[in-house]
Design a protein around this motif. Structure first.
Motif, PDB file in Angstrom:
ATOM      1  N   LEU A  22      -5.737  -2.991  -8.886  1.00  8.53           N
ATOM      2  CA  LEU A  22      -6.072  -3.682  -7.644  1.00  8.53           C
ATOM      3  C   LEU A  22      -5.203  -4.919  -7.456  1.00  8.53           C
ATOM      4  N   ASN A  23      -4.677  -5.065  -6.246  1.00  8.26           N
ATOM      5  CA  ASN A  23      -3.814  -6.194  -5.928  1.00  8.26           C
ATOM      6  C   ASN A  23      -4.672  -7.354  -5.425  1.00  8.26           C
ATOM      7  N   LEU A  24      -5.536  -7.855  -6.308  1.00  8.18           N
ATOM      8  CA  LEU A  24      -6.528  -8.838  -5.888  1.00  8.18           C
ATOM      9  C   LEU A  24      -6.003 -10.271  -5.871  1.00  8.18           C
ATOM     10  N   ASN A  36      -4.176  -7.663   3.734  1.00  5.41           N
ATOM     11  CA  ASN A  36      -3.934  -6.924   2.502  1.00  5.41           C
ATOM     12  C   ASN A  36      -5.200  -6.648   1.697  1.00  5.41           C
ATOM     13  N   GLN A  37      -6.337  -7.180   2.106  1.00  4.47           N
ATOM     14  CA  GLN A  37      -7.585  -6.962   1.391  1.00  4.47           C
ATOM     15  C   GLN A  37      -8.707  -6.649   2.372  1.00  4.47           C
ATOM     16  N   THR A  51      -7.281  -2.818  -1.495  1.00  3.33           N
ATOM     17  CA  THR A  51      -6.121  -3.693  -1.373  1.00  3.33           C
ATOM     18  C   THR A  51      -4.888  -2.895  -1.000  1.00  3.33           C
ATOM     19  N   LEU A  52      -3.988  -3.546  -0.261  1.00 12.39           N
ATOM     20  CA  LEU A  52      -2.695  -2.980   0.111  1.00 12.39           C
ATOM     21  C   LEU A  52      -1.598  -3.805  -0.550  1.00 12.39           C
ATOM     22  N   GLU A  59       1.031   0.613  -1.192  1.00 14.39           N
ATOM     23  CA  GLU A  59       0.150   1.196  -2.193  1.00 14.39           C
ATOM     24  C   GLU A  59      -1.283   0.757  -1.893  1.00 14.39           C
ATOM     25  N   VAL A  60      -2.198   1.716  -1.941  1.00 18.33           N
ATOM     26  CA  VAL A  60      -3.603   1.477  -1.629  1.00 18.33           C
ATOM     27  C   VAL A  60      -4.419   1.641  -2.902  1.00 18.33           C
ATOM     28  N   CYS A  61      -5.160   0.600  -3.273  1.00 19.39           N
ATOM     29  CA  CYS A  61      -6.039   0.664  -4.439  1.00 19.39           C
ATOM     30  C   CYS A  61      -7.474   0.381  -3.983  1.00 19.39           C
ATOM     31  N   LEU A  62      -8.416   1.098  -4.561  1.00 20.61           N
ATOM     32  CA  LEU A  62      -9.787   1.090  -4.075  1.00 20.61           C
ATOM     33  C   LEU A  62     -10.765   1.046  -5.239  1.00 20.61           C
TER      34      LEU A  62
END
Length: 277
Positions: A22-24, A36-37, A51-52, A59-62
């Motif tokens: 995750l790109n937190l 982005n969030q 997050t993008l 990239e998409v993280c969930l």
């Protein structure tokens, strides 16, 4: 990043023994108002986060709370993320799923997302690190110069050329990165010419080496190894011991280099394409 979001990510990691990418660390709006969030809340509790990372084809993280899955939260967040990608003019997004995550891979399959490629996440094993002198005679660690805002054009050119990406998108990413207190960028020079660049990101107590790239005309001379040796030596000297790097699974030459420098694989991620049309 809020403690609440970090807690949710940690909870999801513990539930399946994962290391979610995750790109937190990127909060608020990105360049040109890009978001982005995305967060899903219910009765005041944070139940999901998406997050993008990246401008075009991000990239998409969930992550969704383990006790609240199969309730449409993931799909609702994904719709918001895909809508944002469409607004940016991006033709697709890449859903990132840790390959050992049963729930993540089931979600990607249910979406009908097309598999594109895989990446390894690697961690430095200090016992296997051969030291900066592990190179042919006269080819020790290559000195790196910290990059500032005045180097934005040069950095964007090196990264775009090294990784065959659109330079416009890299200009936006570089501008964002140079403004971040958690990100540092470096340019490598040899014989007065810029030959490559590398970035370092700190997040959650970890340090990530990112975007290690050498310009095509300077490859085959050991510059990548020397740049990596220099950045590892600097990080270890600064007391950074949790050092990570990521590499495409099919990039056998880079994988061999990282292993030779003391890195070992700890997990892998699959990237699945989602069209935004």
């Amino acid at each position: 990043m809020s403690d609440e979001a970090r807690h949710l990510a940690d909870l999801c990691n513990r539930h399946e023994g994962l290391d979610l990418p995750l790109n937190l660390e990127q909060t608020g709006a990105g360049p040109e108002g890009h978001t982005n969030q995305f967060f899903f809340r219910e009765t005041g509790s944070l139940l999901g986060v998406l997050t993008l990372d990246g401008e075009m084809n991000p990239e998409v993280c969930l992550a969704v709370h383990p006790d609240h899955r199969r309730k449409g939260i993931g799909r609702a967040l994904l719709k918001a993320g895909v809508d944002e990608c469409r607004r940016r003019g991006s033709p697709e997004a890449l859903l990132v799923c840790e390959e050992r995550s049963q729930s993540g891979n089931a979600f990607a399959n249910a979406l009908g997302a097309a598999y594109r490629y895989s990446e390894f996440r690697m961690v430095l094993d200090g016992r296997a690190w051969p030291g900066p002198s592990h190179a042919p005679a006269g080819q020790g660690a290559l000195p790196l110069r910290p990059a500032g805002l005045e180097d934005a054009d040069l950095l964007a050119h090196i990264i775009a050329t090294s990784f065959r990406k659109p330079v416009e998108g890299e200009h936006r990413r570089v501008a964002r990165d140079l403004a971040s207190p958690n990100h540092r960028s470096y340019v490598a020079f040899a014989g007065g010419d810029s030959v490559g660049s590398v970035g370092v990101v700190t997040a959650g107590g970890r340090t990530y080496i990112i975007a290690l790239g050498v310009l095509p005309q300077h490859r085959g001379r050991g510059y990548g190894r020397r740049m990596l040796a220099a950045i590892i030596a600097d990080l270890l000297a600064a007391g950074r011991t949790e050092i990570f790097i990521e590499v495409a699974a099919e990039n056998r030459s880079a994988l061999a280099l990282y292993r030779a420098c003391g890195f070992r694989e700890i997990t892998s991620y699959g990237f699945y394409a989602l069209t935004t049309s």
